[in-house]
Design a protein around this motif. Structure first.
Motif, PDB file in Angstrom:
ATOM      1  N   LYS A  71      42.848 107.494 118.329  1.00 13.82           N
ATOM      2  CA  LYS A  71      42.251 106.111 118.845  1.00 13.82           C
ATOM      3  C   LYS A  71      40.639 106.188 118.254  1.00 13.82           C
ATOM      4  O   LYS A  71      40.249 105.477 118.025  1.00 13.82           O
ATOM      5  CB  LYS A  71      42.928 105.964 120.022  1.00 13.82           C
ATOM      6  CG  LYS A  71      42.499 104.470 120.372  1.00 13.82           C
ATOM      7  CD  LYS A  71      43.160 104.339 121.999  1.00 13.82           C
ATOM      8  CE  LYS A  71      42.912 102.928 122.507  1.00 13.82           C
ATOM      9  NZ  LYS A  71      41.593 102.307 122.310  1.00 13.82           N
ATOM     10  N   ASN A  72      40.039 107.240 119.249  1.00 13.11           N
ATOM     11  CA  ASN A  72      38.555 107.309 119.379  1.00 13.11           C
ATOM     12  C   ASN A  72      38.038 107.372 117.884  1.00 13.11           C
ATOM     13  O   ASN A  72      37.133 106.575 117.717  1.00 13.11           O
ATOM     14  CB  ASN A  72      38.213 108.291 120.346  1.00 13.11           C
ATOM     15  CG  ASN A  72      38.385 107.789 121.475  1.00 13.11           C
ATOM     16  OD1 ASN A  72      37.526 107.253 122.293  1.00 13.11           O
ATOM     17  ND2 ASN A  72      39.381 108.326 122.355  1.00 13.11           N
ATOM     18  N   GLU A  75      38.406 104.019 115.928  1.00 12.82           N
ATOM     19  CA  GLU A  75      37.535 103.120 116.342  1.00 12.82           C
ATOM     20  C   GLU A  75      35.746 103.289 115.950  1.00 12.82           C
ATOM     21  O   GLU A  75      35.190 102.513 115.882  1.00 12.82           O
ATOM     22  CB  GLU A  75      37.586 102.996 117.835  1.00 12.82           C
ATOM     23  CG  GLU A  75      38.883 102.183 118.148  1.00 12.82           C
ATOM     24  CD  GLU A  75      39.172 102.190 119.786  1.00 12.82           C
ATOM     25  OE1 GLU A  75      38.411 102.905 120.504  1.00 12.82           O
ATOM     26  OE2 GLU A  75      40.207 101.646 120.036  1.00 12.82           O
ATOM     27  N   ARG A  76      35.606 104.612 115.841  1.00 15.51           N
ATOM     28  CA  ARG A  76      34.244 105.100 115.424  1.00 15.51           C
ATOM     29  C   ARG A  76      33.914 105.113 114.009  1.00 15.51           C
ATOM     30  O   ARG A  76      32.746 105.095 113.557  1.00 15.51           O
ATOM     31  CB  ARG A  76      33.757 106.219 115.844  1.00 15.51           C
ATOM     32  CG  ARG A  76      33.893 106.285 117.568  1.00 15.51           C
ATOM     33  CD  ARG A  76      33.294 107.789 118.178  1.00 15.51           C
ATOM     34  NE  ARG A  76      33.809 107.695 119.500  1.00 15.51           N
ATOM     35  CZ  ARG A  76      33.800 108.830 119.958  1.00 15.51           C
ATOM     36  NH1 ARG A  76      33.781 110.111 119.498  1.00 15.51           N
ATOM     37  NH2 ARG A  76      34.022 108.952 121.250  1.00 15.51           N
TER      38      ARG A  76
END
Length: 147
Positions: A71-72, A75-76
């Motif tokens: 997820k991280n 998103e980045r």
């Protein structure tokens, strides 16, 4: 600018290494990220939370722990490559593509012509469909350097 490229999907071939090497040779300013590609480590990600009597709950916990990372990283990222291989169904890759689409993140699908039909919705939201890692490198080179 250094581009952050997330590599999602199939873990049984060297497509990631081919893209990374192709971008290195092309001297592209790219940083690559990916989900955990060690199958056993990924499956055991939730084991630190305690033993489970059911494989469902073991997988459930591990998927949530793995999702913290994916997820991280998704998103980045600036762009993603989502690989669908020939041998296994990559449900996680399809989920990642949906996540990318929902976030408005551009992504390139990478798969053979034989699975165009089952991936029609995934491909429809993609910015490009490539059939080889070299095509991905060429797309990245154009996008990054406009050449």
């Amino acid at each position: 600018m250094k581009w952050n490229v997330y590599l999602s999907g199939e873990i049984h071939t060297d497509w990631r290494e081919q893209i990374i090497e192709g971008c290195r040779v092309a001297d592209l300013p790219v940083e690559f990220t990916s989900a955990v590609t060690n199958h056993d480590a990924s499956d055991a990600a939730g084991d630190l939370l305690g033993e489970e009597s059911s494989n469902f709950w073991r997988d459930h916990k591990s998927s949530k722990v793995n999702a913290i990372r994916t997820k991280n990283l998704i998103e980045r990222c600036d762009i993603a490559v989502v690989r669908f291989g020939d041998k296994y169904k990559q449900w996680n890759a399809a989920f990642d593509a949906g996540h990318l689409a929902a976030l408005g993140k551009p992504y390139i699908t990478l798969h053979g012509a034989d699975i165009i039909h089952p991936l029609k919705e995934v491909d429809a939201a993609a910015m490009a469909w490539a059939q080889t890692p070299q095509q991905v490198v060429e797309i990245l080179s154009y996008v990054i350097s406009a050449k």
